[in-house]
Design a protein around this motif. Sequence first.
Motif, PDB file in Angstrom:
ATOM      1  N   GLN A 215     -43.931  28.348  51.694  1.00  0.00           N
ATOM      2  CA  GLN A 215     -43.395  28.011  50.372  1.00  0.00           C
ATOM      3  C   GLN A 215     -44.505  27.554  49.436  1.00  0.00           C
ATOM      4  O   GLN A 215     -44.517  27.911  48.253  1.00  0.00           O
ATOM      5  CB  GLN A 215     -42.341  26.907  50.499  1.00  0.00           C
ATOM      6  N   ASP A 218     -46.447  30.277  47.915  1.00  0.00           N
ATOM      7  CA  ASP A 218     -45.686  31.166  47.019  1.00  0.00           C
ATOM      8  C   ASP A 218     -45.789  30.617  45.597  1.00  0.00           C
ATOM      9  O   ASP A 218     -45.277  29.536  45.289  1.00  0.00           O
ATOM     10  CB  ASP A 218     -44.220  31.232  47.453  1.00  0.00           C
ATOM     11  N   LYS A 221     -42.449  29.822  43.731  1.00  0.00           N
ATOM     12  CA  LYS A 221     -41.798  28.586  44.140  1.00  0.00           C
ATOM     13  C   LYS A 221     -42.566  27.362  43.665  1.00  0.00           C
ATOM     14  O   LYS A 221     -41.966  26.326  43.352  1.00  0.00           O
ATOM     15  CB  LYS A 221     -41.639  28.569  45.659  1.00  0.00           C
ATOM     16  N   TYR A 225     -41.164  24.111  41.531  1.00  0.00           N
ATOM     17  CA  TYR A 225     -41.318  22.701  41.910  1.00  0.00           C
ATOM     18  C   TYR A 225     -41.771  21.830  40.749  1.00  0.00           C
ATOM     19  O   TYR A 225     -41.596  20.606  40.773  1.00  0.00           O
ATOM     20  CB  TYR A 225     -42.308  22.579  43.073  1.00  0.00           C
ATOM     21  N   HIS A 233     -33.895  25.888  50.783  1.00  0.00           N
ATOM     22  CA  HIS A 233     -34.606  27.005  51.409  1.00  0.00           C
ATOM     23  C   HIS A 233     -33.967  27.296  52.756  1.00  0.00           C
ATOM     24  O   HIS A 233     -33.549  26.382  53.469  1.00  0.00           O
ATOM     25  CB  HIS A 233     -36.091  26.669  51.608  1.00  0.00           C
ATOM     26  N   THR A 242     -36.261  20.660  49.645  1.00  0.00           N
ATOM     27  CA  THR A 242     -37.682  20.338  49.494  1.00  0.00           C
ATOM     28  C   THR A 242     -37.958  19.894  48.065  1.00  0.00           C
ATOM     29  O   THR A 242     -37.434  20.483  47.109  1.00  0.00           O
ATOM     30  CB  THR A 242     -38.558  21.558  49.807  1.00  0.00           C
ATOM     31  N   TRP A 255     -39.086  16.598  52.786  1.00  0.00           N
ATOM     32  CA  TRP A 255     -38.374  17.697  53.470  1.00  0.00           C
ATOM     33  C   TRP A 255     -37.204  17.094  54.227  1.00  0.00           C
ATOM     34  O   TRP A 255     -37.359  16.149  54.983  1.00  0.00           O
ATOM     35  CB  TRP A 255     -39.352  18.390  54.412  1.00  0.00           C
TER      36      TRP A 255
END
Length: 643
Positions: A215, A218, A221, A225, A233, A242, A255
């Motif tokens: 993640q 990426d 993503k 954030y 996810h 997350t 998390w």
Amino acid sequence: MRNKAYEVGTIRRLQVEKGLVNVHPKCYIEIQTLAIEGEVALSTYPNAIASAVPTCIRGVVIIHIIHRFANQSIRFKLIIGFLVFVIPLLSLLLFNNNYAIHVVRDQVANSNENLTTLYMDQIDRNLEEVDKYLRITAAFESDLLPLGIAEEEDRDQYNFAKINLFNKLEKDVANYKSIDLLFAYSAVNEDLITNHPPEMTSEQLKKIKKGITAQLQDKQKLNDYRSGKWFAHNINGQYYLTNVKSIGNVYIGGWVEASKLMVPLSLLELGQDGRAILITDNMEPMNDDNFFEENHIDPDAERGRSALLGKQGKYLQVSKQSGQGNFSLLILIPYSTILERLPDLQRVSSLVLVGLLAMLPFFYIFLRHIILLPMNRIVMVMRRVRDGNLEHRVEKHPVSYEFALMNDVFNSMVDQIKQLKINVYEEQLLSQRAELKHLQLQINPHFFLNSLNTIYNLAQFKNYQLIQEMSSYLIQYMRFMFQSNMKFVSLEDELAHTRNYLHIQAMRFHEGFTYDIDSPPSAANAKVPPLIIQTFVENTVKHAITMDEPIRLSIEIEVAGAEADKPFLNIVITDTGNGFPDDILRDLQLDNAIDTEGREHIGIWNARRRLRLLYEGEAKLMLSNQAAGGAKIAMRLPLLFEE
């Protein structure tokens, strides 16, 4: 005079002649009018009913149904009267049931909306605390800075910072019971640092680290954030939430497994089949996803407040959007659980409703036995008597005094009608025989005078040989005439008589008149009325032959329907003349009285009348003009042989 043809009696007679007995008189008038105007051929009357005037027939059926209901039989009045009292009562009970159900559902929905908001706020507060921790750590934690440089530049400082961060995350995660992991990630070194939850195996932790790393690598993503929200996810079929904060190339985040957030909601009383489920913004369940498939629930189908979901709408939906992330809390309450909270009065109302519905068949059976069955027996016999069957009587059954009196009076009346009808029928037979004899005698002088006129014309030319030939034909002709007082003759004799007449006319007009006769040998002994063919042949000679152009007359006979129960003879007579005048043809088709020039077309009228008397409506006579010119006479006679 022509308006009289539209009377019901005349129309019924035309229906019998043309095989349209079951057609309403008004519809038959419309068909007949179309035929006169040339839109429907006379030979296609049965098809014209279905194609030319279907609207008329449907209208008659509708009128018949309305008329029947307008009469309002006793059966109809009893049923309607009972329904007038029962339907409002049932409607009131149904309304009361539905109203109570809606009230209870709204109350349950309001109560659970408040409860859902309370639990969602609790989840948001826990996530907000973690979010605040991540922001403070990202802003003030000095050990995050070494992670932003390559490990090779200062390996000792980098490792020292990693140890400090690991110890800090292990210590701080204990303060936030709502999450599973705290992590820091160095994008430069692609290195992830997390605490190690005691309840998690090394293999599980390895998979989670792999998912977090994917993640954070990426870019799409990472852009998400930056909003500061918690994102859901799916990793190996398991949903996680997350939240990530960034400091340059260093990221710190939290998390948590989605199912862990649902632990406090296990205290909710949602019934045996009720569920509390977290769903993403794409309406995907983050926990208990099999429940959606088993109950065919699509939360995206109804987004309104207190919507009904599932098979037959058996779940009440209450949802609340999270203020901290892209997910919602969905509570599904079984409809059966809601209805269990209805008051006892609601149950009593339902029992009353069921009881009334159960009583309906018994009440109808009672009415049927006392009133409807005795009445139905009388009505059935009345219908059969109306159709002409006078042998039926109302059978004796144990009934009330009033119905027993009605049955006795009706049976006595039918006996009297039967005897009266027998007497009338015998008188009608005598009258018909006298009328038929009169019609045959009326034809004889007509043919005799025409024959004498032909001989007189030939004598003026002193052609004695031709006179002898014509006299021979005339002798045979007159011999047949004097024997024609019989009701039927063989088709062979009728055609021989017609040929004698045609020979005389052919000798008279020479090349101006020709003819041909086509008849199957199998029909030679068939019985037909005397002079029935010669009458129309004579009419053709009288009105079609002129001195301007030659005329050809054709007679075609065939046997049709031999495989059926009622075979018949088709006799078609055509000529190449000018045909019937339009006004005369219209009157002949409508069976109007013809009185032009004294006695014109009396032979056609006599032939039609004789067919009606002899065959009792089973014979058909159709007159028309051919498209290419000339008249056409079509007869359809039942095929009879002498027994």
